[in-house]
Design an enzyme around this catalytic site. Structure first.
Site, PDB file in Angstrom:
ATOM      1  N   GLU A  29       1.036  -1.508  -0.064  1.00 42.43           N
ATOM      2  CA  GLU A  29      -0.385  -0.199   0.120  1.00 42.43           C
ATOM      3  C   GLU A  29       0.777   1.322   0.150  1.00 42.43           C
ATOM      4  O   GLU A  29       0.987   2.480  -1.111  1.00 42.43           O
ATOM      5  CB  GLU A  29      -1.003  -0.058   1.233  1.00 42.43           C
ATOM      6  CG  GLU A  29      -1.884   1.297   1.071  1.00 42.43           C
ATOM      7  CD  GLU A  29      -2.329   1.873   2.417  1.00 42.43           C
ATOM      8  OE1 GLU A  29      -3.144   2.861   2.180  1.00 42.43           O
ATOM      9  OE2 GLU A  29      -1.094   1.789   2.942  1.00 42.43           O
ATOM     10  N   HIS A 139       2.680   4.738  11.399  1.00 44.81           N
ATOM     11  CA  HIS A 139       4.313   4.645  10.305  1.00 44.81           C
ATOM     12  C   HIS A 139       5.344   4.612  11.338  1.00 44.81           C
ATOM     13  O   HIS A 139       5.908   4.587  11.429  1.00 44.81           O
ATOM     14  CB  HIS A 139       4.215   4.855   9.309  1.00 44.81           C
ATOM     15  CG  HIS A 139       2.887   5.271   8.471  1.00 44.81           C
ATOM     16  ND1 HIS A 139       2.649   4.124   7.962  1.00 44.81           N
ATOM     17  CD2 HIS A 139       1.817   5.847   7.867  1.00 44.81           C
ATOM     18  CE1 HIS A 139       2.389   4.365   7.012  1.00 44.81           C
ATOM     19  NE2 HIS A 139       1.303   4.964   7.334  1.00 44.81           N
TER      20      HIS A 139
END
Length: 176
Positions: A29, A139
Site C-alpha cells: 500500500e 508508521h
C-alpha cells in the site's frame, strides 16, 4: 485492517446473505498500492470496504479539528489524495451507524491515501467505503489503537454487509 477482515468474516459466517463476500489482503500500500490494484483485477468487486489504520491526530488538534481520535469510533473517510468516496455509500454507512448506535467519526484528508485509491477506479468504477481504525503514532514502531475503535469498525462493516441487497447494490452502482 487485517484483523478487521478476519473478524468481519468470522461474524458473517453463519449469516444468510444475498451477496458473495470476499475478504482480500493486499500488500505494498505504501509504495503505490500495487497489491490493491492486482486484487481488484482478480476479485472484480461490485462494491468494496477498505479497512485502514488512520492517523489519530487528536494529540495535535483540539476536539473540533481532530479527524481521528482514539476511542471515538470508526473513521469514515470521505476524501483523501487518492480517492473520493461514493457519497451514497458513505451516507448509507453513516445512517446504519446512527441507527445501530455504532460510534463513528468523519474524515477528509488533504494528504495520504489508501488501497481505495486503486480499488475505486478499477473495473467500471467501484463504490468504495473506507473504514479507519484511528492509530496513534502511525508508521512508527510504537503505533497503537483502541480495541473499542476496532470493534466499532467491524460492527459497522458487518451491518453494512448485512444490509446490502441486490437493489441497494444496483442503486449504489447507479444501474437502475
Amino acid at each position: 485492517g487485517c484483523l478487521c477482515i478476519i473478524e468481519t468474516l468470522e461474524r458473517l459466517k453463519s449469516e444468510v446473505l444475498e451477496l458473495d463476500v470476499v475478504g482480500a489482503f493486499a500488500a505494498q500500500e505504501a509504495v503505490g498500492t500495487r497489491g490493491a490494484e492486482v486484487t481488484a483485477r482478480v476479485v472484480k468487486p461490485d462494491l468494496a470496504i477498505v479497512f485502514e489504520g488512520s492517523p489519530a491526530d487528536d494529540l495535535y488538534y483540539d476536539e473540533f479539528a481532530a479527524q481521528g481520535s482514539l476511542k471515538k469510533g470508526t473513521q469514515i473517510r470521505h476524501l483523501d489524495k487518492s480517492m473520493v468516496s461514493n457519497p451514497d455509500f458513505s451516507r448509507f454507512a453513516k445512517e446504519l451507524a446512527k441507527a445501530k448506535e455504532i460510534p463513528f467519526q468523519a474524515a477528509v484528508r488533504a494528504q495520504g491515501g489508501t488501497n481505495a485509491g486503486k480499488i475505486h477506479l478499477s473495473n467500471s468504477g467501484v463504490p468504495t467505503l473506507v473504514l479507519g481504525i484511528p492509530a496513534r503514532f502511525a508508521h512508527t514502531h510504537y503505533c497503537y489503537s483502541a480495541e473499542s475503535d476496532m470493534n466499532a469498525t467491524v460492527d459497522l462493516a458487518v451491518e453494512v454487509i448485512k444490509n446490502l441487497t441486490p437493489e441497494k447494490i444496483k442503486a449504489l452502482l447507479k444501474q437502475e
